[in-house]
Design an enzyme around this catalytic site. Structure first.
Site, PDB file in Angstrom:
ATOM      1  N   ASP A 183      60.874  -5.447  60.954  1.00  0.00           N
ATOM      2  CA  ASP A 183      61.678  -6.621  61.291  1.00  0.00           C
ATOM      3  C   ASP A 183      60.740  -7.776  61.608  1.00  0.00           C
ATOM      4  OD1 ASP A 183      63.870  -8.239  61.941  1.00  0.00           O
ATOM      5  OD2 ASP A 183      63.959  -7.525  64.021  1.00  0.00           O
ATOM      6  N   TYR A 231      66.887 -10.980  63.056  1.00  0.00           N
ATOM      7  CA  TYR A 231      67.729  -9.930  62.511  1.00  0.00           C
ATOM      8  C   TYR A 231      67.472  -9.668  61.023  1.00  0.00           C
ATOM      9  CZ  TYR A 231      69.756 -12.271  66.531  1.00  0.00           C
ATOM     10  OH  TYR A 231      69.915 -12.921  67.733  1.00  0.00           O
ATOM     11  N   HIS A 232      66.240  -9.203  60.738  1.00  0.00           N
ATOM     12  CA  HIS A 232      65.843  -8.904  59.374  1.00  0.00           C
ATOM     13  C   HIS A 232      65.399  -7.452  59.225  1.00  0.00           C
ATOM     14  CE1 HIS A 232      64.733 -13.437  58.645  1.00  0.00           C
ATOM     15  NE2 HIS A 232      66.029 -13.215  58.614  1.00  0.00           N
ATOM     16  N   PRO A 233      66.158  -6.470  59.685  1.00  0.00           N
ATOM     17  CA  PRO A 233      65.712  -5.076  59.549  1.00  0.00           C
ATOM     18  C   PRO A 233      65.700  -4.645  58.089  1.00  0.00           C
ATOM     19  CG  PRO A 233      67.989  -5.144  60.315  1.00  0.00           C
ATOM     20  CD  PRO A 233      67.489  -6.561  60.344  1.00  0.00           C
TER      21      PRO A 233
END
Length: 622
Positions: A350, A552-554
């Site tokens: 992330d 919020y970039h998993p």
């Protein structure tokens, strides 16, 4: 028109539960008029939630988000194939159409409302040391909740994927899929070989900006960074952000890819449908179909050809593990029969950054809600597709910069900046504090004193973390949320790079161009960092560990890789190893995270994945 407005106002009352304490007058007016505007001007209507689901389909796509919407749409182009798209959430609502109201969607019914596990070296300023992780539980997925920023990543990212044993994933190969989706409406990019028009996904700048973003671009020039198209030939530089908006409104993947095909007889949509597991024959190891719950009723639908998991980097590994595909020790500990031992849920990555880096100004040049007259800004939005309501969630500027650890010879910057003409104290602070999960004591001591004052922020983000996290099941109950451990800063190189990014952010904010606004850093220190000299390297590290800002970039939890990679879950054609009739097409497959906002890359993965399916069944492709 008055009747339409009253009807819209009535319709939007159903969405009032979205916002803690109910909608205020301004958001209510915005949302109501947006609803009227959408219904009257948008050429695409909403999809139809299928009442009578067939017992079998050729393809079942699980998840209607940033990738799944693309996959389902493209597969339905083949008339002889029938497609079922299963989405856990509802359709978009009136609020989600308005770009400036992005924050109001987080912690709503359209959000899975995930949180990380309690962490001991990051998220220290959040309640219980847990960062909020919003994820879209809605048709269109996180493209409905996000701030719409369109960034593809760096060319080196995709060349790295190919070098890791994934043929066909080079920048040259992926660029054509970025362009396939794209309908770029900024004239200065029309002649660029890196962009295209006429695609389904509309991309453009917000037509409204504050003076702060112009200063931000000029500040970059003062530091030697060019104002450039960061999705073009080179990435290093500063740019006014482009976003996925159309006619001043959010252009989610549902709006772009699904609404235009809603009347195709060979595509069905099942909304509010919660997938519990895949049905897999334990002997042949072929996926037979999908189990899901809808309106309290259990369904089982068979797949003639394939099931495609596009549930995202958090839900896709959950479904795989519930179905017996995952690390053997973990599944056995939960009593889940093992179908295939793969490293599902590992390799979690992330983008983590420094939140709360605030600069106060003396002039009325930032976003303060009380400053805007509701009737005027609503009229701008409804009638002219302009004004503050078109703002990309408040984000205006994007930059990519190089720390001393970056490989500058390859144009591969290691820090990204998001610039917003607002900060934690904006809008009274209450909403931002809630969606970030900040501790009351921290907010009250540091940010409450400047509530209502003009301020802006830079968020430095670590682009390529070395640390890896995990997604684990809490139990074999499919309704128990998984356990998310991002493992931020486990590798010491990550915090060192991010601290350097924070130092460059301060240099940008101290540029001469900002002096016209009386801009200066907000000097109240974070309580747990006050023992360090303010804005020293040790202080910045403490700040990063305290307000660990994630946008919020998993990604990466079903890693793509060659057969000889022990950590690979899917092959370069996105087929799950050892299982027939099953692919993963979403952010899960990224071997390494892209250098920038992930949504554009996930759309590209959807485009390329759909073409791979067509090719494997002998269908001509793009």
């Amino acid at each position: 028109m008055v009747l339409n407005f009253l009807m819209a106002t009535s319709a939007i009352k159903s969405t009032m539960s979205l916002i803690s304490g109910g909608l205020l007058v301004v958001p209510l007016l915005m949302g109501a008029l947006s609803y009227y505007r959408y219904e009257s001007l948008d050429p695409e209507s909403r999809v139809i939630d299928q009442e009578h689901i067939l017992p079998r389909y050729d393809f079942i796509v699980v998840g209607g988000g940033s990738a799944g919407a693309v996959v389902a749409s493209r597969l339905s182009e083949i008339n002889r194939w029938n497609v079922l798209l299963i989405e856990a959430g509802p359709d978009e609502n009136e609020i989600s159409d308005v770009p400036s109201l992005s924050a109001y969607l987080q912690l709503s019914k359209l959000d899975w409302q995930y949180k990380t596990e309690s962490l001991n070296s990051s998220c220290l300023g959040m309640r219980f040391n847990r960062c909020n992780w919003p994820r879209g539980k809605v048709l269109g997925g996180s493209s409905v909740l996000n701030y719409m920023i369109y960034v593809r990543g760096n060319a080196n990212d995709f060349n790295l994927w190919e070098s890791l044993g994934n043929p066909g994933w080079s920048y040259e190969e992926t660029l054509k899929y970025f362009k396939k989706s794209e309908d770029n409406r900024n004239p200065y990019l029309f002649k660029s070989k890196y962009h295209s028009t006429g695609g389904l996904l509309t991309i453009q700048e917000s037509p409204w900006h504050t003076p702060i973003v112009a200063a931000f671009i000029e500040a970059g020039s003062e530091l030697g960074y060019e104002n450039r198209d960061i999705n073009g030939e080179k990435q290093t530089g500063f740019m006014i952000a482009q976003g996925t908006i159309r006619r001043g409104s959010r252009c989610s993947t549902a709006k772009a890819f699904l609404r235009p095909v809603r009347l195709r007889p060979n595509i069905h949509f099942s909304l509010n449908s919660y997938v519990t597991k895949l049905a897999i024959d334990p002997l042949s190891k072929r996926v037979e179909g999908v189990h899901f719950i809808k309106n309290g009723k259990a369904y089982f639908v068979k797949a003639n050809k394939e099931v495609i998991l596009s549930a995202g980097a958090l839900n896709t590994p959950q479904i795989l593990m519930l179905s017996g595909i995952g690390p053997s020790k973990h599944l056995q500990s939960l009593g889940i029969p093992l179908i295939n031992d793969l490293q599902v849920g590992e390799n979690l990555q992330d983008h983590v950054g420094i939140g709360g880096l605030t600069f106060v100004v003396d002039k009325p040049v930032t976003i303060i809600q009380d400053r805007f007259q509701p009737t005027a800004i609503t009229s701008q939005y409804v009638l002219n597709e302009r004004g503050p309501m078109t703002s990309l969630g408040g984000l205006e500027g994007i930059a990519f910069v190089n720390t001393k650890y970056a490989n500058t010879s390859m144009d591969w910057p290691d820090i990204q900046f998001h610039m917003a003409p607002a900060s934690i104290n904006s809008d009274g602070g209450a909403r931002v504090k809630k969606i970030m999960g900040l501790k009351d004591s921290l907010f009250n001591q540091v940010y409450a004193p400047i509530v209502g004052k003009d301020s802006w922020t830079i968020i430095p983000l670590l682009l390529r973390p070395h640390s890896r996290g995990t997604v684990k099941l809490k139990s074999k109950n499919p309704f128990d949320y998984p356990l998310f451990n991002p493992n931020y800063f486990h590798d010491e190189r990550d915090i060192k790079t991010l601290v350097e990014g924070g130092k460059i952010a301060l240099q940008v904010a101290n540029a001469n161009v900002f002096k016209q606004f009386g801009s200066r850093v907000h000097t109240i220190p974070l309580p747990n960092c006050a023992k360090f000299q303010f804005m020293s390297e040790k202080y910045i590290e403490c700040h990063a560990r305290t307000i660990s800002m994630t946008i919020y970039h998993p990604v990466g939890t079903a890693k793509m890789g060659p057969s000889w990679d022990p950590d690979a879950v899917v092959d370069p054609r996105l087929r799950v190893y050892g299982i027939s009739g099953l692919r993963v097409i979403d952010a899960s497959i990224m071997p390494t995270i892209v250098s920038g906002n992930t949504n554009a890359a996930v759309v590209m993965i959807g485009e390329k994945g759909a073409d791979m399916i067509k090719e494997d069944y002998g269908v001509p492709t793009y």
